[in-house]
Design an enzyme around this catalytic site. Sequence first.
Site, PDB file in Angstrom:
ATOM      1  N   THR A 201       1.037  -1.051   0.105  1.00  0.00           N
ATOM      2  CA  THR A 201       0.416   0.080  -0.249  1.00  0.00           C
ATOM      3  C   THR A 201       1.056   1.733   0.175  1.00  0.00           C
ATOM      4  OG1 THR A 201      -1.635   1.173   1.200  1.00  0.00           O
ATOM      5  CG2 THR A 201      -0.410  -0.191   2.387  1.00  0.00           C
TER       6      THR A 201
ATOM      7  N   LYS B  48       3.054   1.460  -3.996  1.00  0.00           N
ATOM      8  CA  LYS B  48       2.631   0.738  -4.263  1.00  0.00           C
ATOM      9  C   LYS B  48       3.737   0.703  -6.155  1.00  0.00           C
ATOM     10  CE  LYS B  48      -1.675   1.052  -3.186  1.00  0.00           C
ATOM     11  NZ  LYS B  48      -3.218   1.190  -3.519  1.00  0.00           N
TER      12      LYS B  48
ATOM     13  N   GLY C 270      -2.308   7.723  -8.281  1.00  0.00           N
ATOM     14  CA  GLY C 270      -2.499   6.215  -7.706  1.00  0.00           C
ATOM     15  C   GLY C 270      -4.119   5.634  -7.873  1.00  0.00           C
TER      16      GLY C 270
END
Length: 251
Positions: free
Chosen positions: A44, A48, A111
């Site tokens: 996470t 990432k 993201g």
Amino acid sequence: MIHNSLFKKYGLEAYYHPFHVKKETLAETIHAMKLLNIAGFNVTVPHKERIIPYLDEIDDLAKMIGAVNTVKNESGKLIGYNTDGIGFVESLKELDNEFINKRIVIIGAGGAARAIYFSLASAGVKCLDIANRTENNALKIIHAYPLNIETNCLTLNQLEQSLHHYDIIIQTTSVGMEPNDHQSLIEFSKLQINTLVIDIIYKPAVTKFLKNAEMNGARIDNGLTMLYNQAAYAFQIWTGIFPDVSKGITT
Ligand code: NAP
């Protein structure tokens, strides 16, 4: 909680545990995962993107998104996937079966926005705009790959003036998340009747953004369904079982 409940439900001898990994120790942590023969893991924020060079293979969608949230250890080879976008698409299907033909705008270009943009484009959506504070970040997404898709980049002010143009509005920024739950990125007016407004934040369950949208006649949904669905796809990558998460997870 999600994965441990699913391991129990499907009778699998496995355990999911969160580790706090600092960026200076990311390489050693991944090496340790291999040494300990950990079957798989999630990644996470903020790792990432930076995990990619340490993996042995990256799946095509994760390559396009430029971020990995799920890793499978296949006989010592670490393979990276991204299930955030597909998890979102799955939750959208539950809310609007006809989403492919709808006019959609994504707010944000981080993201999560990237994962949702490429997954919606891969699913066949043709009209998919991006509204973001920093135009250049939105342009980076649309210039990353040549796709058969029509995308306009808007400022947040331009979006406020053209909200009536969209059937589905997806909020992907962190604005409005706890503890800043008094914040909302845009003001709502001129919504079409029955516009679907989604905020991928799930804490709080109803953000100020969603409250305002609902007061202006929108159908609303939060990020919990996406969270469950991205977990379901990760679970399938690790175990081969696609779990039923439609009613949430019960222990
Ligand atoms: P990120 O990469 O840091 O992107 C943040 C985005 O928010 C950028 O577009 C940024 O705009 C914008 N932004 C941040 N602060 C802003 C402000 N004050 N005003 C205007 N725009 C602002 O973050 P992310 O990884 O995409 O995650 C975003 C959110 O999605 C988080 O709340 C996260 O918890 C949630 N999320 C939910 C799920 C789920 O399963 N439901 C999955 C993944 C993420 P600029 O480009 O202008 O900087």
